[in-house]
Design a protein around this motif. Structure first.
Motif, PDB file in Angstrom:
ATOM      1  N   UNK A  22       1.018  -1.052   0.114  1.00 60.31           N
ATOM      2  CA  UNK A  22      -0.003   0.087  -0.131  1.00 60.31           C
ATOM      3  C   UNK A  22       0.916   1.339  -0.075  1.00 60.31           C
ATOM      4  N   UNK A  23       2.204   1.217   0.111  1.00 60.62           N
ATOM      5  CA  UNK A  23       3.078   2.159  -0.359  1.00 60.62           C
ATOM      6  C   UNK A  23       3.904   2.696   0.965  1.00 60.62           C
ATOM      7  N   UNK A  24       3.884   1.757   2.118  1.00 61.90           N
ATOM      8  CA  UNK A  24       4.697   2.317   3.311  1.00 61.90           C
ATOM      9  C   UNK A  24       6.191   2.174   2.517  1.00 61.90           C
TER      10      UNK A  24
ATOM     11  N   UNK B 121       2.524   7.942 -10.469  1.00 61.58           N
ATOM     12  CA  UNK B 121       2.220   7.930  -9.057  1.00 61.58           C
ATOM     13  C   UNK B 121       3.189   7.098  -8.073  1.00 61.58           C
ATOM     14  N   UNK B 122       4.467   7.638  -8.088  1.00 65.25           N
ATOM     15  CA  UNK B 122       5.500   6.714  -7.212  1.00 65.25           C
ATOM     16  C   UNK B 122       5.648   7.175  -5.662  1.00 65.25           C
TER      17      UNK B 122
ATOM     18  N   UNK C 291       7.428  10.380 -15.129  1.00 69.74           N
ATOM     19  CA  UNK C 291       6.420  10.195 -16.227  1.00 69.74           C
ATOM     20  C   UNK C 291       6.777   8.865 -17.140  1.00 69.74           C
ATOM     21  N   UNK C 292       5.744   8.614 -17.650  1.00 69.22           N
ATOM     22  CA  UNK C 292       6.024   7.320 -18.726  1.00 69.22           C
ATOM     23  C   UNK C 292       5.166   7.946 -19.939  1.00 69.22           C
ATOM     24  N   UNK C 293       5.846   8.245 -20.962  1.00 66.66           N
ATOM     25  CA  UNK C 293       5.272   8.709 -22.137  1.00 66.66           C
ATOM     26  C   UNK C 293       4.457   9.861 -22.154  1.00 66.66           C
ATOM     27  N   UNK C 294       5.044  10.772 -21.190  1.00 64.76           N
ATOM     28  CA  UNK C 294       4.563  12.101 -20.761  1.00 64.76           C
ATOM     29  C   UNK C 294       3.370  12.097 -19.997  1.00 64.76           C
ATOM     30  N   UNK C 295       2.848  10.886 -19.307  1.00 63.25           N
ATOM     31  CA  UNK C 295       1.798  10.848 -18.239  1.00 63.25           C
ATOM     32  C   UNK C 295       2.422  10.629 -16.761  1.00 63.25           C
TER      33      UNK C 295
ATOM     34  N   UNK D 101       3.882  -0.231 -12.487  1.00 58.34           N
ATOM     35  CA  UNK D 101       3.632   1.147 -13.129  1.00 58.34           C
ATOM     36  C   UNK D 101       4.455   1.735 -14.354  1.00 58.34           C
ATOM     37  N   UNK D 102       5.358   0.932 -14.632  1.00 58.91           N
ATOM     38  CA  UNK D 102       6.460   1.214 -15.637  1.00 58.91           C
ATOM     39  C   UNK D 102       6.359   0.256 -16.780  1.00 58.91           C
TER      40      UNK D 102
END
Length: 240
Positions: A104-106, A164-165, A157-161, A214-215
């Motif tokens: 969950x991102x801890x 959320x990391x 960003x990925x391809x300009x988008x 995400x990538x």
């Protein structure tokens, strides 16, 4: 008579300690206070969200097992209003819970019972990497395979988008982009990205899996962050 002016000292980092065990909370808060942090405390999830909304913390020390709303839900809700580093406190041996916390991102976790001094070191480590300093100037922007990372702006960003990391995901991606084509073991990544010579290597495994999600175009068949069997991971910009 000439007046002398002392340079303005930066405000201390604010740490929110969330634990329903008053003894644990008091000990943790005491150590952090002596280390120079401004400490807030909360005994449950709703109180933690209220405190965080009133005074946005620079970092949260968050117990996983809270009454009513557990630490995972608290972490999710806090992240909805913006990124904040989180160190999760978990019971010893609950590996699934620790992995869930990372999922969950801890940014880190510490198992109970723990050394308060170790926890302070973990807090310092996470804050040091989340706050750019003049002593550690940010490197130039990085780009490869449609991915772009700007360390100064903490933007990827990925391809300009926009991506959320989390704090560690960002650092891990930046490290891979700086070192394409080279295989790194999990111990190497923990030392280079986390800055630790100790720790549970599943931390690296979970973060690589989350970053792939995400990538990569197909996280089940990663082409950019490849597994090198018996070694670790390699970033391949060509995706071969």
């Amino acid at each position: 008579m000439q007046q002398s002016y002392e340079p303005e000292r930066p405000a201390p980092a604010r740490v929110l300690v969330v634990d329903d065990d008053p003894t644990v909370a008091e000990v943790v808060a005491g150590y952090l206070d002596r280390a120079g942090y401004a400490v807030d405390r909360a005994a449950d999830g709703p109180a933690a969200l209220t405190r965080a909304a009133a005074h946005r913390p620079d970092l949260v020390v968050l117990d996983l097992m809270l009454p009513g709303m557990d630490g995972l839900e608290v972490c999710r809700r806090m992240r909805e209003s913006g990124p904040v580093p989180v160190i999760m406190l978990t019971a010893r041996g609950d590996e699934d819970d620790r992995i869930l916390g990372l999922e969950v991102g801890a940014d880190d976790y510490v198992t109970k019972p723990f050394s308060p001094r170790e926890l302070v070191l973990r807090v310092e480590s996470v804050l040091r990497r989340s706050r750019p300093t003049t002593a550690r100037p940010a490197s130039a922007p990085l780009a490869a395979a449609g991915l772009s990372v700007d360390p100064a702006a903490r933007r990827a960003t990925k391809n300009g988008a926009e991506l959320a990391l989390t704090l560690r995901e960002f650092d891990l991606l930046a490290f891979f982009l700086r070192h394409p084509g080279r295989a790194y073991g999990r111990e190497d990544l923990m030392r280079e990205v986390w800055g630790w010579d100790f720790g549970d290597l599943s931390t690296v495994t979970v973060h690589v899996r989350r970053l792939r999600g995400k990538v990569e175009d197909d996280p089940a068949r990663p082409r950019l962050i490849q597994t090198v069997w018996g070694v670790g991971y390699r970033f391949e910009p060509g995706g071969e």
